[in-house]
Design an enzyme around this catalytic site. Structure first.
Site, mmCIF file in Angstrom:
data_model
loop_
_atom_site.group_PDB
_atom_site.id
_atom_site.type_symbol
_atom_site.label_atom_id
_atom_site.label_comp_id
_atom_site.label_asym_id
_atom_site.label_seq_id
_atom_site.Cartn_x
_atom_site.Cartn_y
_atom_site.Cartn_z
ATOM 1 N N THR A 15 -54.343 -63.048 4.453
ATOM 2 C CA THR A 15 -53.210 -64.186 4.396
ATOM 3 C C THR A 15 -52.151 -64.190 5.402
ATOM 4 O O THR A 15 -51.913 -65.291 6.013
ATOM 5 C CB THR A 15 -52.373 -64.281 2.964
ATOM 6 O OG1 THR A 15 -53.821 -64.235 1.906
ATOM 7 C CG2 THR A 15 -51.655 -65.525 2.719
ATOM 8 N N ASP A 59 -61.236 -61.744 5.067
ATOM 9 C CA ASP A 59 -60.672 -61.595 3.764
ATOM 10 C C ASP A 59 -60.786 -60.187 3.303
ATOM 11 O O ASP A 59 -61.838 -59.631 3.369
ATOM 12 C CB ASP A 59 -61.074 -62.610 2.859
ATOM 13 C CG ASP A 59 -60.285 -62.462 1.475
ATOM 14 O OD1 ASP A 59 -59.836 -63.691 1.328
ATOM 15 O OD2 ASP A 59 -60.261 -61.616 0.790
ATOM 16 N N SER A 60 -59.797 -59.443 2.880
ATOM 17 C CA SER A 60 -60.036 -58.212 2.620
ATOM 18 C C SER A 60 -60.906 -57.856 1.382
ATOM 19 O O SER A 60 -61.313 -56.678 1.049
ATOM 20 C CB SER A 60 -58.571 -57.417 2.231
ATOM 21 O OG SER A 60 -58.088 -57.718 0.840
ATOM 22 N N SER A 61 -61.202 -59.077 0.658
ATOM 23 C CA SER A 61 -62.316 -58.561 -0.370
ATOM 24 C C SER A 61 -63.782 -58.298 0.205
ATOM 25 O O SER A 61 -64.647 -57.891 -0.516
ATOM 26 C CB SER A 61 -62.641 -60.044 -1.071
ATOM 27 O OG SER A 61 -61.285 -60.521 -1.443
ATOM 28 N N ASP A 92 -55.225 -57.502 -1.032
ATOM 29 C CA ASP A 92 -56.305 -57.236 -2.182
ATOM 30 C C ASP A 92 -56.812 -55.904 -2.300
ATOM 31 O O ASP A 92 -56.873 -55.140 -3.423
ATOM 32 C CB ASP A 92 -57.537 -58.265 -2.234
ATOM 33 C CG ASP A 92 -56.921 -59.719 -2.796
ATOM 34 O OD1 ASP A 92 -55.759 -59.984 -3.002
ATOM 35 O OD2 ASP A 92 -57.555 -60.521 -2.734
ATOM 36 N N THR A 279 -56.676 -41.287 -14.738
ATOM 37 C CA THR A 279 -56.173 -41.979 -16.002
ATOM 38 C C THR A 279 -56.160 -43.647 -15.610
ATOM 39 O O THR A 279 -56.004 -43.924 -14.467
ATOM 40 C CB THR A 279 -54.891 -41.637 -16.292
ATOM 41 O OG1 THR A 279 -54.436 -42.504 -17.577
ATOM 42 C CG2 THR A 279 -53.780 -41.711 -15.164
ATOM 43 N N GLN A 280 -56.630 -44.296 -16.677
ATOM 44 C CA GLN A 280 -56.209 -45.795 -16.457
ATOM 45 C C GLN A 280 -54.859 -46.425 -16.468
ATOM 46 O O GLN A 280 -54.701 -47.368 -16.152
ATOM 47 C CB GLN A 280 -56.968 -46.645 -17.891
ATOM 48 C CG GLN A 280 -58.516 -46.469 -17.931
ATOM 49 C CD GLN A 280 -59.054 -46.909 -19.224
ATOM 50 O OE1 GLN A 280 -58.487 -47.771 -19.920
ATOM 51 N NE2 GLN A 280 -60.360 -46.421 -19.429
#
Ligand code: ASP
Length: 343
Positions: A15, A59-61, A92, A279-280
């Site tokens: 962006t 786009d960084s995706s 992202d 860990t989550q």
């Protein structure tokens, strides 16, 4: 005569490099070589800025390990020519990318500052200008003739973080990143304040930069959840050529203690798949053996990710798997800080 620091601005996409076309109202990538015209404030900075852009900004995706290579190769080629580097990327996947770059560059002694923005640079309320201008200031900051920052960082919304400690946590707010397990390295207010005691330094300044380009991508992230069943885990762990798993567990590293679960993980480790326990939770530490539900994991050879982020664990796994270490060697390396990624 004092020479101004030279900064290479590397635009990969995202962006930040967009402008609104007021005729069509659509966002379009703009020509980065004209950055000074778009942001005249850059001319007031006490440095010389050069730009280089991905031929087709992404786009960084769409980020992948081939693009990681492209970024490190640009840095490698220009390492001796510039005092610092600012990498502009979509936010992202910025934590993944910047974490990976931190492992790929060993003995780094120059600043590499990743930044981006939530709003395009041409938007009235954009956060892009502040992020970009301060990132360049950070990259050109020097102390005793040497770069103040000598590691890979991420700058967003008035804070400079160690990149491999960050996670994107908000899709809308300007404050998009957190670093839960390590304090900011610098904060920008009226003054740009560096917290020097938190900065990373190489053990020996005479060591040359080593660029590690080989990454192993046969890995997977498994986030466990109540209700996960044997069949699903078994299928994932049977993926052909699977070499590593980032196992996202509960709390301080806890997972189901049921026999089928422990058995599947043990089998995978016996097949030389490296399993790293992360860990989550956004913050805190994996501490295998603290609860009964993680004792078994420790016993069967699950590696502790301690307080590493998932993003850095993915990068470190890709990096270390290339070395063909034994389980003990791998565990020792993973559980040791290589680029300041774990405490
Ligand atoms: N989707 C965009 C990207 O990551 C968002 C951003 O630029 O921050 O490339």
């Amino acid at each position: 005569m004092t020479t101004k620091p030279t900064i290479l601005l590397i635009y990969t996409g995202g962006t930040i490099g967009m402008m609104k076309d007021y005729d069509s109202n659509a966002l379009k990538a703009f020509d980065f070589s004209q950055i000074s015209e778009k942001i005249p404030e850059l001319q007031q900075l006490n440095c010389q800025i050069h730009t280089i852009s991905f031929e087709t900004p992404i786009d960084s995706s769409n980020m992948n390990t081939q693009y990681y290579m492209d970024i490190v190769e640009i840095i490698e080629k220009n390492y001796d020519l510039f005092d610092g580097f600012v990498v502009l990327s979509g936010s992202d996947t910025m934590s993944y990318t910047s974490s990976a770059i931190s492992f790929m560059l060993e003995n780094l002694q120059k600043p590499i500052i990743f930044t981006g923005s939530q709003l395009p640079i041409g938007d009235l309320r954009t956060d892009a200008k502040e992020n970009l201008i301060t990132s360049i200031e950070v990259a050109s900051a020097q102390k005793n003739g040497k770069p103040m920052i000598q590691e890979v960082c991420l700058y967003f919304e008035y804070k400079l973080y160690r990149a491999n400690r960050t996670t994107k946590m908000n899709a809308e707010q300007f404050e998009a990143f957190v670093s839960m397990n390590y304090p900011p390295l610098a904060e920008s207010g009226v003054y740009l304040k560096f917290h020097e005691h938190y900065l990373l330094r190489v053990s020996d300044e005479n060591l040359p930069l080593i660029v590690r380009k080989k990454l192993v991508t046969d890995i997977v992230i498994i986030k466990i959840f109540p209700g996960i069943v044997e069949n699903v885990l078994k299928s994932i762990l049977s993926i052909k050529n699977l070499k590593g798993v980032v196992l996202e567990t509960y709390g301080s590293g806890n997972a189901p203690s049921e026999n089928w679960f422990v058995h599947l993980i043990k089998n995978a480790i016996e097949k030389n798949i490296r399993i790293v326990n992360v860990t989550q939770c956004l913050g805190g530490n994996v501490n295998q053996g603290h609860y009964e539900t993680s004792v078994a994991l420790k016993k069967i050879g699950v590696v502790s990710g301690k307080d590493i982020t998932t993003e850095a664990a993915v990068a470190k796994l890709m990096y270390l798997l290339n070395e063909n270490f034994s389980l003990i060697e791998f565990t020792n390396h993973f559980e040791t800080s290589l680029r300041g990624e774990i405490s």
